[in-house]
Design a protein around this motif. Sequence first.
Motif, PDB file in Angstrom:
ATOM      1  N   ALA A 120    -112.331  43.358 -13.114  1.00 46.67           N
ATOM      2  CA  ALA A 120    -110.887  43.220 -13.294  1.00 46.67           C
ATOM      3  C   ALA A 120    -110.234  44.493 -12.779  1.00 46.67           C
ATOM      4  CB  ALA A 120    -110.528  42.982 -14.758  1.00 46.67           C
ATOM      5  N   PRO A 121    -109.032  44.388 -12.201  1.00 43.98           N
ATOM      6  CA  PRO A 121    -108.387  45.549 -11.590  1.00 43.98           C
ATOM      7  C   PRO A 121    -107.618  46.402 -12.595  1.00 43.98           C
ATOM      8  CG  PRO A 121    -107.039  43.606 -11.246  1.00 43.98           C
ATOM      9  CD  PRO A 121    -108.284  43.139 -11.967  1.00 43.98           C
ATOM     10  N   LEU A 122    -107.582  47.689 -12.335  1.00 42.86           N
ATOM     11  CA  LEU A 122    -106.731  48.602 -13.080  1.00 42.86           C
ATOM     12  C   LEU A 122    -105.299  48.484 -12.561  1.00 42.86           C
ATOM     13  CD1 LEU A 122    -109.136  51.671 -13.066  1.00 42.86           C
ATOM     14  CD2 LEU A 122    -108.901  49.931 -14.829  1.00 42.86           C
ATOM     15  N   ARG A 123    -104.359  49.122 -13.256  1.00 46.89           N
ATOM     16  CA  ARG A 123    -102.960  48.916 -12.889  1.00 46.89           C
ATOM     17  C   ARG A 123    -102.163  50.210 -12.864  1.00 46.89           C
ATOM     18  NH1 ARG A 123    -101.228  51.740 -16.275  1.00 46.89           N
ATOM     19  NH2 ARG A 123    -101.060  51.353 -18.502  1.00 46.89           N
ATOM     20  N   LEU A 124    -101.074  50.182 -12.103  1.00 48.36           N
ATOM     21  CA  LEU A 124    -100.053  51.212 -12.167  1.00 48.36           C
ATOM     22  C   LEU A 124     -98.867  50.648 -12.943  1.00 48.36           C
ATOM     23  CD1 LEU A 124     -99.799  52.760  -8.575  1.00 48.36           C
ATOM     24  CD2 LEU A 124    -100.934  53.729 -10.582  1.00 48.36           C
ATOM     25  N   GLY A 125     -98.368  51.400 -13.901  1.00 48.12           N
ATOM     26  CA  GLY A 125     -97.156  51.009 -14.609  1.00 48.12           C
ATOM     27  C   GLY A 125     -95.954  51.537 -13.857  1.00 48.12           C
ATOM     28  N   LEU A 126     -95.264  50.658 -13.137  1.00 48.73           N
ATOM     29  CA  LEU A 126     -94.151  51.094 -12.300  1.00 48.73           C
ATOM     30  C   LEU A 126     -92.905  51.399 -13.125  1.00 48.73           C
ATOM     31  CD1 LEU A 126     -94.559  48.607  -9.297  1.00 48.73           C
ATOM     32  CD2 LEU A 126     -95.330  50.985  -9.459  1.00 48.73           C
ATOM     33  N   ALA A 127     -92.619  50.572 -14.107  1.00 46.00           N
ATOM     34  CA  ALA A 127     -91.387  50.754 -14.887  1.00 46.00           C
ATOM     35  C   ALA A 127     -91.497  50.023 -16.215  1.00 46.00           C
ATOM     36  CB  ALA A 127     -90.175  50.236 -14.112  1.00 46.00           C
ATOM     37  N   GLY A 128     -90.805  50.548 -17.219  1.00 47.36           N
ATOM     38  CA  GLY A 128     -90.716  49.874 -18.520  1.00 47.36           C
ATOM     39  C   GLY A 128     -91.831  50.192 -19.484  1.00 47.36           C
ATOM     40  N   GLY A 129     -92.772  51.066 -19.102  1.00 49.51           N
ATOM     41  CA  GLY A 129     -93.904  51.359 -19.973  1.00 49.51           C
ATOM     42  C   GLY A 129     -93.478  51.865 -21.338  1.00 49.51           C
ATOM     43  N   GLY A 130     -94.068  51.297 -22.379  1.00 49.19           N
ATOM     44  CA  GLY A 130     -93.717  51.639 -23.750  1.00 49.19           C
ATOM     45  C   GLY A 130     -92.864  50.589 -24.420  1.00 49.19           C
ATOM     46  N   THR A 131     -92.133  49.800 -23.611  1.00 45.52           N
ATOM     47  CA  THR A 131     -91.307  48.750 -24.214  1.00 45.52           C
ATOM     48  C   THR A 131     -92.130  47.540 -24.627  1.00 45.52           C
ATOM     49  OG1 THR A 131     -90.745  47.642 -22.115  1.00 45.52           O
ATOM     50  CG2 THR A 131     -89.333  49.477 -22.794  1.00 45.52           C
ATOM     51  N   ASP A 132     -93.434  47.560 -24.310  1.00 45.66           N
ATOM     52  CA  ASP A 132     -94.338  46.485 -24.724  1.00 45.66           C
ATOM     53  C   ASP A 132     -95.007  46.787 -26.057  1.00 45.66           C
ATOM     54  OD1 ASP A 132     -95.677  48.617 -23.435  1.00 45.66           O
ATOM     55  OD2 ASP A 132     -97.446  47.377 -23.097  1.00 45.66           O
ATOM     56  N   VAL A 133     -94.636  47.895 -26.690  1.00 45.70           N
ATOM     57  CA  VAL A 133     -95.255  48.319 -27.942  1.00 45.70           C
ATOM     58  C   VAL A 133     -94.365  47.921 -29.119  1.00 45.70           C
ATOM     59  CG1 VAL A 133     -96.117  50.284 -29.267  1.00 45.70           C
ATOM     60  CG2 VAL A 133     -96.364  50.266 -26.774  1.00 45.70           C
ATOM     61  N   SER A 134     -94.987  47.344 -30.147  1.00 48.43           N
ATOM     62  CA  SER A 134     -94.247  47.039 -31.375  1.00 48.43           C
ATOM     63  C   SER A 134     -93.948  48.350 -32.110  1.00 48.43           C
ATOM     64  CB  SER A 134     -95.073  46.127 -32.278  1.00 48.43           C
ATOM     65  OG  SER A 134     -95.304  44.889 -31.650  1.00 48.43           O
ATOM     66  N   PRO A 135     -92.805  48.491 -32.782  1.00 49.29           N
ATOM     67  CA  PRO A 135     -91.840  47.430 -33.066  1.00 49.29           C
ATOM     68  C   PRO A 135     -90.736  47.263 -32.034  1.00 49.29           C
ATOM     69  CG  PRO A 135     -91.257  49.377 -34.296  1.00 49.29           C
ATOM     70  CD  PRO A 135     -92.517  49.725 -33.547  1.00 49.29           C
ATOM     71  N   TYR A 136     -90.742  48.099 -30.971  1.00 49.53           N
ATOM     72  CA  TYR A 136     -89.624  47.998 -30.032  1.00 49.53           C
ATOM     73  C   TYR A 136     -89.499  46.595 -29.445  1.00 49.53           C
ATOM     74  CZ  TYR A 136     -86.400  48.634 -26.212  1.00 49.53           C
ATOM     75  OH  TYR A 136     -85.319  48.479 -25.376  1.00 49.53           O
ATOM     76  N   CYS A 137     -90.608  46.049 -28.930  1.00 50.19           N
ATOM     77  CA  CYS A 137     -90.522  44.739 -28.279  1.00 50.19           C
ATOM     78  C   CYS A 137     -90.187  43.639 -29.275  1.00 50.19           C
ATOM     79  CB  CYS A 137     -91.816  44.421 -27.539  1.00 50.19           C
ATOM     80  SG  CYS A 137     -93.299  44.336 -28.559  1.00 50.19           S
ATOM     81  N   ASP A 138     -90.549  43.807 -30.547  1.00 50.28           N
ATOM     82  CA  ASP A 138     -90.216  42.808 -31.562  1.00 50.28           C
ATOM     83  C   ASP A 138     -88.716  42.803 -31.856  1.00 50.28           C
ATOM     84  OD1 ASP A 138     -92.979  42.405 -31.811  1.00 50.28           O
ATOM     85  OD2 ASP A 138     -93.139  43.970 -33.316  1.00 50.28           O
ATOM     86  N   LEU A 139     -88.105  43.972 -31.795  1.00 48.70           N
ATOM     87  CA  LEU A 139     -86.692  44.099 -32.137  1.00 48.70           C
ATOM     88  C   LEU A 139     -85.762  43.896 -30.955  1.00 48.70           C
ATOM     89  CD1 LEU A 139     -87.007  47.303 -34.365  1.00 48.70           C
ATOM     90  CD2 LEU A 139     -86.709  44.943 -35.164  1.00 48.70           C
ATOM     91  N   HIS A 140     -86.201  44.343 -29.749  1.00 46.58           N
ATOM     92  CA  HIS A 140     -85.271  44.396 -28.623  1.00 46.58           C
ATOM     93  C   HIS A 140     -85.739  43.645 -27.380  1.00 46.58           C
ATOM     94  CE1 HIS A 140     -83.159  47.490 -30.889  1.00 46.58           C
ATOM     95  NE2 HIS A 140     -84.304  48.139 -31.033  1.00 46.58           N
ATOM     96  N   THR A 141     -86.977  43.189 -27.348  1.00 45.78           N
ATOM     97  CA  THR A 141     -87.617  42.564 -26.181  1.00 45.78           C
ATOM     98  C   THR A 141     -87.955  43.630 -25.136  1.00 45.78           C
ATOM     99  OG1 THR A 141     -86.412  40.498 -26.503  1.00 45.78           O
ATOM    100  CG2 THR A 141     -87.468  40.819 -24.374  1.00 45.78           C
ATOM    101  N   GLY A 142     -89.217  43.662 -24.744  1.00 49.97           N
ATOM    102  CA  GLY A 142     -89.674  44.623 -23.748  1.00 49.97           C
ATOM    103  C   GLY A 142     -89.709  44.016 -22.360  1.00 49.97           C
ATOM    104  N   ALA A 143     -89.661  44.871 -21.365  1.00 53.15           N
ATOM    105  CA  ALA A 143     -89.753  44.428 -19.966  1.00 53.15           C
ATOM    106  C   ALA A 143     -90.513  45.477 -19.173  1.00 53.15           C
ATOM    107  CB  ALA A 143     -88.372  44.217 -19.372  1.00 53.15           C
ATOM    108  N   ILE A 144     -91.514  45.047 -18.433  1.00 52.62           N
ATOM    109  CA  ILE A 144     -92.367  45.967 -17.679  1.00 52.62           C
ATOM    110  C   ILE A 144     -92.629  45.407 -16.279  1.00 52.62           C
ATOM    111  CG2 ILE A 144     -94.794  46.706 -17.478  1.00 52.62           C
ATOM    112  CD1 ILE A 144     -94.756  47.559 -20.305  1.00 52.62           C
ATOM    113  N   LEU A 145     -92.618  46.318 -15.319  1.00 55.83           N
ATOM    114  CA  LEU A 145     -93.016  45.990 -13.955  1.00 55.83           C
ATOM    115  C   LEU A 145     -94.296  46.762 -13.659  1.00 55.83           C
ATOM    116  CD1 LEU A 145     -92.253  44.655 -11.182  1.00 55.83           C
ATOM    117  CD2 LEU A 145     -91.127  46.822 -10.623  1.00 55.83           C
TER     118      LEU A 145
END
Length: 352
Positions: A18-43
């Motif tokens: 499986a391939p590794l990844r680069l987090g281009l944008a939005g990193g950290g918004t996929d972590v609870s509780p932020y994404c539970d309260l506000h919805t996260g978005a990552i590219l």
Amino acid sequence: MFTTRHQPRIGTLVRARAPLRLGLAGGGTDVSPYCDLHTGAILNVTISKFSYATLEMTGDGKIVFEALDRDETTTYDALPYLAPDGKLDLHKAVYNRIVADYLGGAPVALRLRTSSDAVAGSGLGSSSTLVVTMVQAFVEAFALPLGEYDVAHLAYIIERKDLGLKGGKQDQYAATFGGFNFMEFYAEDRVIVNPLRIKDWIISELESSLVLYFTGVSRESANIIAEQVSNVESGKQSSIEAMHALRREAVAMKEHLLRGDIPALGRALQAGWEAKKRSAKSISNSNIDAVDQAAREAGAFAGKMSGAGGGGFMFFLAPPECRQKVIRALESFGGTAAACYFTSEGAKAWRV
């Protein structure tokens, strides 16, 4: 609970990667509780660095785990549950979950060998990618009825719930799906992956402009993530506003990427990095700032840490004619810098 009817024969050999990844944008918004309260978005986008697994059915009454890149081996009697003890616990957790949920609790004698092109703490999602790789190997070996969303979610459960390791959700989905993806994260672990159709010339221009730099220092992302979580839970407004900015930059960068507007993409990348640094103090440090400045003086127009921050890999965008100069500037800090290439394929497994 699904119990498989397919029992692989002794001697069955399955490989997965499986391939590794680069987090281009939005990193950290996929972590609870932020994404539970506000919805996260990552590219994010997967790159030509991989995690690997080889699963062999032995039938000898033993379970052997080997991390080839760490020169570490552990051996156990073939039991239905292997307690975590600090020795290759990711391997044990994958085995435990597969046996409990898909094999009816019946132990399996096997040898599972793994390796990765990046060390843990690299910022490329190596630990989560390794879990996805191992899950994919079991899916192939036992013909488990798991699609991409299922594999990614199972890997997330294994790492975050079963082992209690801090982190978000993007890594498991990036490794499973592969390619350029815009991901949305909602409450109750709901994730939507939007694969992006990027024109070939845009991909070529990005690859010609990209420099990947390993600082030589791996870091413990859990501490950084814990700080971000604490800031959100305590209602620290500056950190929450920084997370909002990260999410906005992910949306903006998606549009710039699809249009092929590289200068605007660079500006969004830089704005996202500045917002990322405001979300937690431990994300950057004086050495990272010095590396960043040197790359810019050599011609890079944007850059950031990949992953939680604090160490691991950084990546920079520079005009292709300046890339070698940027590489030389980065390597003067003692790390390693090189070109980087994207992949369109996610996790896969095959029989040998």
